[in-house]
Every structure is written in C-alpha cells, then in structure tokens.
Design an enzyme around this catalytic site. Structure first.
Site, short mmCIF file in Angstrom:
data_model
loop_
_atom_site.label_atom_id
_atom_site.label_comp_id
_atom_site.label_asym_id
_atom_site.label_seq_id
_atom_site.Cartn_x
_atom_site.Cartn_y
_atom_site.Cartn_z
CG HIS A 1 28.19 36.44 43.62
ND1 HIS A 1 29.14 36.01 42.64
CD2 HIS A 1 27.37 35.56 44.13
CE1 HIS A 1 28.87 34.67 42.65
NE2 HIS A 1 27.70 34.31 43.58
CD GLU B 1 30.66 37.87 40.25
OE1 GLU B 1 29.63 37.64 40.17
OE2 GLU B 1 31.13 37.44 41.57
#
Length: 401
Positions: free
Chosen positions: A281, A258
C-alpha cells in the site's frame, strides 16, 4: 491547550502546522483498533489518520472530536455521515499523491511487460537468463483504465505520452483527455485492453467488482493492476489466471486485510507467483507526496478549527471564508438542514442585541452550516441558547478577528 493525535506515520509537517496553531500534538507510528482508538482519544479534539484506522460511529460517540484529517485520498475508513451528525468536520487530500500513484503504475506496467521481476530473481539466484521471450514494449499497446478520476486522468496523459493507446470506463460522465476513448462498458474495455488498471473509489457498491467473470473476459497475455482498494478484487480468481498462464502478470498494492503496523506479518494468496509485483500500500508513499499531504490536510484542519473554513470538507458543507475582521467574533453553527434554522439563529442574536456583520450559509444533504461574524463580544448565554435550538448539531465560538 487543545490536543491532536496523529496516527500511521503522518509527515512531521502536519505536527509543525498544528503546533504553530496552538495544539499539543502526539504521534504514533501505527494504526489503532476501535477500543484502542477510543482510549487514545480521551481529551483529544483533532485526529489525523491514514488508511488503516477505522473511525466508526462508536468511536465518534465515545469521543469529543472537532475534526478528523484523512492524510490520504480515500475516506471510506471514516463513517462520514456519523461524523457530520456528531459535529465533526472531516478533510482529506484528494490530489496530493496523484502523481506518486501514477508513476508507480507506469513503472509496474513496464516492469511486468518486460518481465523484469523474473530476470531480477534469476540473477539474484545466480542464473544468467538472457531472453526476449515474453518481453514487450508498452508502446503501441492498449491501456484500459477503470475509473477516470484524478489518478485515472493523469495516468491517461502520461501513458499516451509513452506511446500507449488509452481506453477508459467510468460510471460517471467524464471528459476524455488527449486521444483517450471512453468505452461503453467494463466488458467492452476488457475486450481490447492489453493492460487493465483499477482506479475507483472505496464506496461499498464497488466491493467485489472484479472477479472470475471479469478476469475471464480479459485478453490472453494481458496484465492486471490494482492500486486502489483491496476489496474490489477476487484475488483467488487472479491467482488462478496467473497460474494457468492466461494473464502475463499483475501488480497489487492494496489488499482486503492489511497489517496495522510496519513489520507485522503479511499473508496473501498472491505471494510466490511469477511476474507478480506485491507492494505494501505504497502507491502514494513517496517523500514528496507525504510532505504535500501533511501540509495540505493540516492546513485544512487548522483553518476549519480557527476560522470555520470548510472548503473541500468531505462531510460538511464547504465554505470558503476569509479570516474574521478585527473586532468581530465568529459563530460556526452546524445543524440539520431544516427550513427556518437561519431565521431562528438570527432572531436569537437580535434578542441579545448582537449585530451581524457577515454571514454565509451552505447546505449538503441533511447538514447545514452557517458561519456568522458579529460585532464585539458575544453576550453571555447566546452560545448556550444556540446549543438549545432545535436541529443544532454543534456551535463553536471562534477567537477574536
């Protein structure tokens, strides 16, 4: 003035709590890589992070931290064992964003079951596509929850209130809530679930737990959600099942890799797929959850640093402590869990004529933690002698009670 560093957009309440406790607080919006973090920790005694910043053994060895706060649920981004052996207490927020994750899961289940993503895109593209084809109520359908912890259990209750049947699988023995049914295996759950959602922790043994075999075992037309950890799932296999139409949709909030900062580029094999919801997220990223987390973790850090209280620590023995009584000093002694350490600590205090007024010891694996209140001032040299004791990890002399 001691210094604290907060990374990854931690709620300002954390700054307020630590500032009121006497800390000079600096904050940065994004995560730091290992070398950047080592440089940033020069002179810092308290570190606050979320899920991106990795606190490795190398980082711990190069710093002089007293405590780390993970302002999130997961702690797999911290080398907890190395932190304990370095005398660094670590804390997280195991409950504060549970409701936020549950609400996102419910919203995505409904959106995917009704194919709202496709209806929304069609209208934005200027196409009126009114149809009931492929759209379903969630009432009466079966939700399969993999991982029946804090989030899984609350999701179970909310889903059942909406009329869903709930089955769950967990490797640990868990009490079923409401009418939920425990399944004997993951395979058994996949046979019956119309919706499968993952809510397991980030321990290394869970890596790759959901791959081609598990996706093939899911029912045709089922929906898949992962709001827990990105490295649990083979997303290439998921893409194949979406493209061939055997799965009706998916929602993914976590990814194996990420970006560190808001605005950074993002790539994934799941981009561009029909009826697939991708979120960055944000399962626990509501204003309410972040406020609760900022307050909760900062208070845990404050109490550990000022009073030695370690209740709900994720890596050192958890002690529930009252504030020291007036006229006493508190000695917090973190050590390797070896027979005789407490006796040697008390012998050292006795040799200096120091009276023990209160003492508590806790152990956790190879770590022991003793907190001792003594009357009056601690004689010069006592702390140095305790530092030199065999098996001592760290000694902290806390302020007047």
């Amino acid at each position: 003035m001691p210094r604290a560093l907060l990374l990854e957009n931690i709620h300002p309440l954390a700054t307020d709590v630590l500032t009121a406790a006497g800390y000079e607080v600096s904050a940065q919006p994004g995560a730091l890589d290992e070398d950047e973090l080592i440089d940033a920790l020069d002179g810092v005694s308290v570190l606050g992070i979320r899920s991106k910043t990795q606190v490795t053994e190398r980082v711990l060895a190069a710093s002089r931290l007293d405590a780390i706060g993970a302002f999130c649920i997961g702690t797999n981004q911290i080398d907890l064992a190395a932190a304990a052996l370095a005398g660094v207490g670590a804390f997280n927020a195991p409950f504060s964003n549970t409701r936020s994750v549950v609400e996102l899961a419910i919203a995505e289940i409904i959106a995917l079951a009704r194919r709202l993503t496709e209806r929304d895109k069609a209208l934005h593209d200027g196409v009126w596509d009114k149809s009931a084809t492929g759209a379903h109520e969630i009432r009466g359908r079966t939700l399969g929850i993999v991982g029946y912890g804090n989030i899984g259990t609350q999701l179970s209750v909310v889903a059942e209130a909406l009329g869903m049947h709930v089955v769950f699988y967990d490797t640990a023995e868990k009490l079923a809530l409401g009418n939920a049914r425990r399944m004997p295996s993951l395979a058994a759950l996949l046979e019956v679930a119309d919706v499968v959602t993952l809510h397991v922790d980030g321990r290394p043994g869970n890596a790759g737990m959901f791959g081609p075999t598990q996706f093939r075992a899911m029912r045709d037309g089922a929906i898949f959600l992962n709001l827990s950890r990105g490295f649990l799932v083979d997303y290439g296999a998921l893409r194949g099942r979406i493209e061939d139409g055997t799965l009706a949709g998916a929602a993914v909030d976590v990814f194996p890799e990420e970006p560190n900062r808001r605005g950074d580029p993002f790539t994934s094999e799941l981009r561009g797929l029909a009826n697939v919801i991708l979120t960055p997220h944000v399962g626990g990223s509501t204003e309410e959850a972040q406020e609760d987390i900022g307050q909760f973790v900062a208070v845990k850090l404050r109490d550990y640093l000022a009073q030695g209280a370690s209740y709900l620590s994720v890596n050192v023995p958890g002690l529930v402590l009252d504030a020291p009584r007036p006229g006493t000093r508190r000695i917090a002694h973190l050590h390797r869990n070896t027979p005789g350490v407490l006796a040697l600590l008390n012998e050292t205090l006795a040799q200096h004529g120091t009276n023990v007024e209160y003492q508590v010891l806790g152990t956790r694996g190879e770590i022991g933690y003793a907190v001792t209140d003594v009357g009056g001032e601690v004689p010069r040299g006592v702390v140095d002698e305790l530092h030199e004791m065999p098996h001592t990890i760290r000694v902290r002399l806390l302020g007047d009670g």
